[in-house]
Design a protein around this motif. Sequence first.
Motif, short mmCIF file in Angstrom:
data_model
loop_
_atom_site.label_atom_id
_atom_site.label_comp_id
_atom_site.label_asym_id
_atom_site.label_seq_id
_atom_site.Cartn_x
_atom_site.Cartn_y
_atom_site.Cartn_z
N GLU A 98 -0.77 -13.58 -5.38
CA GLU A 98 -1.66 -13.13 -4.31
C GLU A 98 -0.90 -12.31 -3.27
N ASN A 102 -1.51 -8.33 -2.60
CA ASN A 102 -1.92 -7.92 -1.25
C ASN A 102 -0.98 -6.86 -0.67
N LYS A 105 -1.74 -3.62 -2.40
CA LYS A 105 -2.99 -3.05 -1.90
C LYS A 105 -2.79 -2.42 -0.52
N GLU A 106 -1.99 -3.05 0.31
CA GLU A 106 -1.69 -2.49 1.63
C GLU A 106 -0.98 -1.14 1.51
#
Length: 214
Positions: A98, A102, A105-106
Amino acid sequence: MNKQFQITDINTHKNNQKMVEIHIDHHLFAVTDYKTVAALNLYIGKIISQDVLETINYDSNLLSALNDAIQYISYRKRSEWEVKKKLSDKKYDNSIIEDAVNLLKERDIINDWDFSLKWIQYQINKKPAGRIRLENELFKKGIDNNTINNILDFYFENFKDEKELAEELIEKKELSLKSKNVEPEPHNIIRLLRRQGFSNSIIQAIYDKYKTSN
């Protein structure tokens, strides 16, 4: 009393100058980057707690997961679900997966909208397809329904009309058959359009047009 550990060596990784090997009590414990060393103020001889040891281990695993994910993405764009599955297959903990996803994705390295649009363009360039087939294939890639609907609306409004794609598909098929001196059969036209995921209304419109012209 909490157990304590001593850093007995910190040295540059022989295969990657950006990475460091951290030895705890004379055993290699983790491979991480200099950011972790600086953030935790690590140095040879320092005595550290179990909490710091766990932080080093977590940072090392997160960095490893990021590197594995980036290498996986480097061959071609991947959906968020595909990256998570790849990391899960490599036995990373869910929390590591996760956090890695994340971070990617950032940094816009993982972007399901961008992935979906490029995937649609690639598939249609290979062979024209209808909305139904594209929906099903994107769903298999783990794209959520809302993103699927929005990206397909965007594509058909801004790039290609779905009926035009159906016509392109039939034109290509007719050219292929004519090169073999074979006349296309109406029922084969219908089967092809259905197989490529075009709606019944588009299939009927193409079929009616085909019958009129023939």
